[in-house]
Design an enzyme around this catalytic site. Structure first.
Site, PDB file in Angstrom:
ATOM      1  N   GLY A  45       0.573  -1.292   0.334  1.00 16.36           N
ATOM      2  CA  GLY A  45      -0.231   0.358   0.053  1.00 16.36           C
ATOM      3  C   GLY A  45       0.856   1.255   0.131  1.00 16.36           C
ATOM      4  O   GLY A  45       0.653   2.425  -0.589  1.00 16.36           O
ATOM      5  N   CYS A  46       2.013   0.773   0.664  1.00 22.29           N
ATOM      6  CA  CYS A  46       3.532   2.458   1.142  1.00 22.29           C
ATOM      7  C   CYS A  46       4.243   2.298  -0.969  1.00 22.29           C
ATOM      8  O   CYS A  46       3.604   3.879  -0.928  1.00 22.29           O
ATOM      9  CB  CYS A  46       3.644   2.427   1.932  1.00 22.29           C
ATOM     10  SG  CYS A  46       3.107   2.519   3.651  1.00 22.29           S
ATOM     11  N   THR A  47       3.616   1.928  -1.097  1.00 21.43           N
ATOM     12  CA  THR A  47       4.467   1.589  -2.335  1.00 21.43           C
ATOM     13  C   THR A  47       3.831   2.246  -3.350  1.00 21.43           C
ATOM     14  O   THR A  47       3.655   3.179  -3.951  1.00 21.43           O
ATOM     15  CB  THR A  47       5.176  -0.170  -2.592  1.00 21.43           C
ATOM     16  OG1 THR A  47       6.246  -0.248  -1.545  1.00 21.43           O
ATOM     17  CG2 THR A  47       5.891   0.174  -4.150  1.00 21.43           C
ATOM     18  N   ALA A  50       3.257   6.234  -2.403  1.00 23.37           N
ATOM     19  CA  ALA A  50       4.494   6.965  -2.911  1.00 23.37           C
ATOM     20  C   ALA A  50       4.668   7.154  -4.696  1.00 23.37           C
ATOM     21  O   ALA A  50       5.136   7.724  -5.404  1.00 23.37           O
ATOM     22  CB  ALA A  50       5.353   6.271  -2.151  1.00 23.37           C
TER      23      ALA A  50
END
Length: 150
Positions: A45-47, A50
């Protein structure tokens, strides 16, 4: 949880990025600043979040925005994350959670029935005068730039 809202003065934070450079709210005076908090570097999710911001970076620049990612990861983890995905913006390694707590995004979370404390994925859009324009708590990781650049 987050008690900051639109119209509030942004916390006068200070944090160190993946290269050991210090970033403070005052450094961004006269520019719009997007501070996005994410739970953990290099997770799916963070990838996605970003990378969506990276892919729209020129649009942010064209609208006088600076971007700053923040998580409780180490400088080494942030550097690896930034280098692997070629992010054009700094990532704060907020291991002592000073910036995270200043913005009020640390708190109880639930995942697969377990409760634990962690970072709530939240984005703050701060205007040129250090006032919070918008707080985005329901972040769409794959369409986050569109949520900010309406």
């Amino acid at each position: 949880m987050t008690t900051l809202k639109a119209g509030d003065k942004a916390p006068n934070f200070s944090g160190v990025d993946q290269d050991g450079k210090t970033h403070k709210l005052a450094d961004y005076a006269g520019k719009k600043l997007v501070v996005f908090f994410y739970p953990k570097a290099s997770t799916p999710g963070c990838t996605a979040e970003a990378c969506d911001l990276r892919d729209n970076f020129e649009r942010f620049k064209a609208n006088n925005y600076e971007l700053l990612g923040v998580s409780a990861d180490s400088q080494k983890a942030q550097l690896k994350f930034k280098d692997k995905y070629e992010f054009p913006f700094p990532l704060l390694a907020d291991e002592d959670k000073a910036v995270i707590n200043a913005f009020g995004v640390w708190g109880p979370k639930k995942f697969m029935g377990k409760e634990y404390d962690g970072i709530h994925r939240t984005t703050f859009v701060i205007d040129e005068n250090g006032i919070i324009d918008e707080v985005i708590e329901k972040v769409k990781t794959k369409e986050h730039a569109a949520q900010i650049l309406k």
